[in-house]
Design a protein around this motif. Sequence first.
Motif, short mmCIF file in Angstrom:
data_model
loop_
_atom_site.label_atom_id
_atom_site.label_comp_id
_atom_site.label_asym_id
_atom_site.label_seq_id
_atom_site.Cartn_x
_atom_site.Cartn_y
_atom_site.Cartn_z
N PRO A 84 2.01 -8.49 0.53
CA PRO A 84 1.31 -7.26 0.91
C PRO A 84 0.25 -7.50 1.99
O PRO A 84 -0.94 -7.32 1.76
CB PRO A 84 0.70 -6.79 -0.41
N LYS A 85 0.70 -7.92 3.16
CA LYS A 85 -0.24 -8.20 4.24
C LYS A 85 0.49 -8.12 5.58
O LYS A 85 1.72 -8.22 5.67
CB LYS A 85 -0.84 -9.59 4.06
N SER A 86 -0.31 -7.92 6.63
CA SER A 86 0.20 -7.99 7.98
C SER A 86 0.20 -9.45 8.43
O SER A 86 -0.72 -10.20 8.14
CB SER A 86 -0.68 -7.16 8.92
N VAL A 87 1.27 -9.86 9.13
CA VAL A 87 1.42 -11.25 9.58
C VAL A 87 1.38 -11.27 11.10
O VAL A 87 2.26 -10.71 11.76
CB VAL A 87 2.73 -11.85 9.06
N ASP A 88 0.34 -11.88 11.66
CA ASP A 88 0.18 -11.97 13.12
C ASP A 88 0.24 -10.59 13.77
O ASP A 88 0.86 -10.41 14.83
CB ASP A 88 1.26 -12.87 13.73
N GLY A 89 -0.40 -9.60 13.12
CA GLY A 89 -0.45 -8.26 13.69
C GLY A 89 0.80 -7.42 13.47
O GLY A 89 0.96 -6.37 14.11
N SER A 90 1.69 -7.84 12.58
CA SER A 90 2.93 -7.10 12.35
C SER A 90 2.67 -5.74 11.70
O SER A 90 1.73 -5.57 10.92
CB SER A 90 3.87 -7.92 11.45
N SER A 91 3.50 -4.77 12.02
CA SER A 91 3.51 -3.46 11.38
C SER A 91 4.78 -2.74 11.79
O SER A 91 5.34 -3.01 12.86
CB SER A 91 2.29 -2.62 11.76
N LEU A 92 5.24 -1.81 10.94
CA LEU A 92 6.51 -1.13 11.17
C LEU A 92 6.37 0.34 10.83
O LEU A 92 5.76 0.70 9.82
CB LEU A 92 7.62 -1.75 10.32
N VAL A 113 24.32 14.15 6.35
CA VAL A 113 24.11 13.59 7.68
C VAL A 113 22.64 13.23 7.82
O VAL A 113 21.76 14.03 7.47
CB VAL A 113 24.51 14.59 8.79
N GLY A 114 22.36 12.04 8.33
CA GLY A 114 20.99 11.59 8.48
C GLY A 114 20.71 10.97 9.83
O GLY A 114 21.62 10.44 10.48
N PHE A 115 19.45 11.05 10.26
CA PHE A 115 19.00 10.45 11.50
C PHE A 115 17.79 9.56 11.18
O PHE A 115 16.88 9.99 10.47
CB PHE A 115 18.61 11.51 12.53
N SER A 116 17.79 8.32 11.71
CA SER A 116 16.75 7.35 11.37
C SER A 116 16.14 6.75 12.63
O SER A 116 16.79 6.68 13.68
CB SER A 116 17.33 6.22 10.51
N PHE A 117 14.90 6.28 12.48
CA PHE A 117 14.25 5.53 13.54
C PHE A 117 13.44 4.40 12.94
O PHE A 117 13.07 4.43 11.77
CB PHE A 117 13.34 6.44 14.39
N TYR A 118 13.14 3.40 13.78
CA TYR A 118 12.44 2.20 13.34
C TYR A 118 11.76 1.59 14.55
O TYR A 118 12.38 1.41 15.61
CB TYR A 118 13.48 1.25 12.74
N ASP A 119 10.46 1.29 14.43
CA ASP A 119 9.74 0.74 15.56
C ASP A 119 8.59 -0.12 15.05
O ASP A 119 7.87 0.28 14.14
CB ASP A 119 9.18 1.87 16.44
N GLY A 120 8.44 -1.31 15.64
CA GLY A 120 7.31 -2.14 15.25
C GLY A 120 7.53 -3.59 15.59
O GLY A 120 8.43 -3.96 16.37
N GLU A 121 6.71 -4.44 14.98
CA GLU A 121 6.78 -5.88 15.21
C GLU A 121 6.97 -6.59 13.88
O GLU A 121 6.24 -6.35 12.92
CB GLU A 121 5.50 -6.38 15.88
N LEU A 122 7.98 -7.45 13.83
CA LEU A 122 8.30 -8.22 12.62
C LEU A 122 8.70 -9.63 13.05
O LEU A 122 9.50 -9.78 14.00
CB LEU A 122 9.45 -7.55 11.86
N ASP A 123 8.17 -10.64 12.39
CA ASP A 123 8.48 -12.04 12.73
C ASP A 123 8.18 -12.32 14.20
O ASP A 123 8.94 -13.03 14.88
CB ASP A 123 9.94 -12.37 12.40
N ASN A 124 7.08 -11.74 14.72
CA ASN A 124 6.64 -11.93 16.11
C ASN A 124 7.67 -11.46 17.12
O ASN A 124 7.72 -11.96 18.25
CB ASN A 124 6.30 -13.41 16.35
N ARG A 125 8.48 -10.47 16.74
CA ARG A 125 9.45 -9.89 17.66
C ARG A 125 9.34 -8.37 17.60
O ARG A 125 9.23 -7.78 16.51
CB ARG A 125 10.88 -10.32 17.32
N ASN A 126 9.34 -7.73 18.77
CA ASN A 126 9.30 -6.27 18.83
C ASN A 126 10.70 -5.72 18.57
O ASN A 126 11.68 -6.19 19.16
CB ASN A 126 8.81 -5.81 20.21
#
Length: 322
Positions: A176-184, A199-212
């Motif tokens: 339960p923490k942010s790692v190197d500024g990660s957030s999603l 029918v569904g529509f999804s989106f996802y944006d952020g930084e995980l494992d130091n990758r955008n």
Amino acid sequence: MKNRLIICFMLPFIYGVSQADIADNLRWTIDGSARYNQFSSPDRTSRIYALGIDTHKVFSGEHGDIGYSVIQLYFTQLSHHKPTPFMFDSPDDGKIIVREAHINYTASPGWLPNLRLGHFTMPFGLEDSNDTNGKLLDYGHAENLGTKLDWGILLNKVHDDFEYKISYTLGGKDDPKSVDGSSLVTGRISTLDHYNLVVGFSFYDGELDNRNRQRFAVDMQYYIGTWGVKAELATGEVDDDNEKYGLFEINKLSLDETWKLYSQYIYSDKSGFDDNNETGVVGISYEPDTHWEASVEYKHQFSNINGLDEMKLFRTQIRYRY
């Protein structure tokens, strides 16, 4: 800062939960499973054993139910398991793993959203309305996004014609923490999931494992009698690499709902790889009652990725819930 923001949202509901009778409206289940994996290319076998407790608690007030909690804690033991999942330290490691662990406020009036706090499955694609935790059957959720569960806050609501979920999570996966500024930021809006056509529509944006990472997806489920068709298409970027992902499934449920057969075609196209990844899956599960489940699945990778051998995987699992 991100961790403190989540805690501030949690405090009012945590206080209300602390005043409730914990034993009232509490259901719990002991859940044990043994999974066997046979890779024919490369030639190796592995096993996964899990034993845990799954709890569901309803909280009520003077005017009815106000929310519920879900806590799933499992001791999971690996045996010669490669590749090793990120939460383990070695192919033979054993640890207590948190699956779902969240509290949910469901009494928001009118158009105001309900609130979920804790460790939950991220709202994206087919996995959002198909709970596959602990099952062989899945929808590539972690492969597509980089993780399946994360800690954070989720807003949700079911309306007359549609429903939605939007989450902000920390990117720590099991921590339960942010790692190197990660957030999603992740979300899905869909038609109501009790209809024959969803029918569904999804989106996802952020930084995980130091990758955008960015993703957009559309998913569909259609049921006619005991037959079902499911599909998901996703596109996006990881850093500057373009990625595409697709899944198509046909399934058949027996009239007494004890047998389920399914077949899947999975496609992914990633920059930097010489070939596209195409995989076929066939599986069957048998649930004679609410306690036992036996599953068998075969997965075959049809393409050679960057010169590597085609992956062939046979898996079987026995699961008992008491």
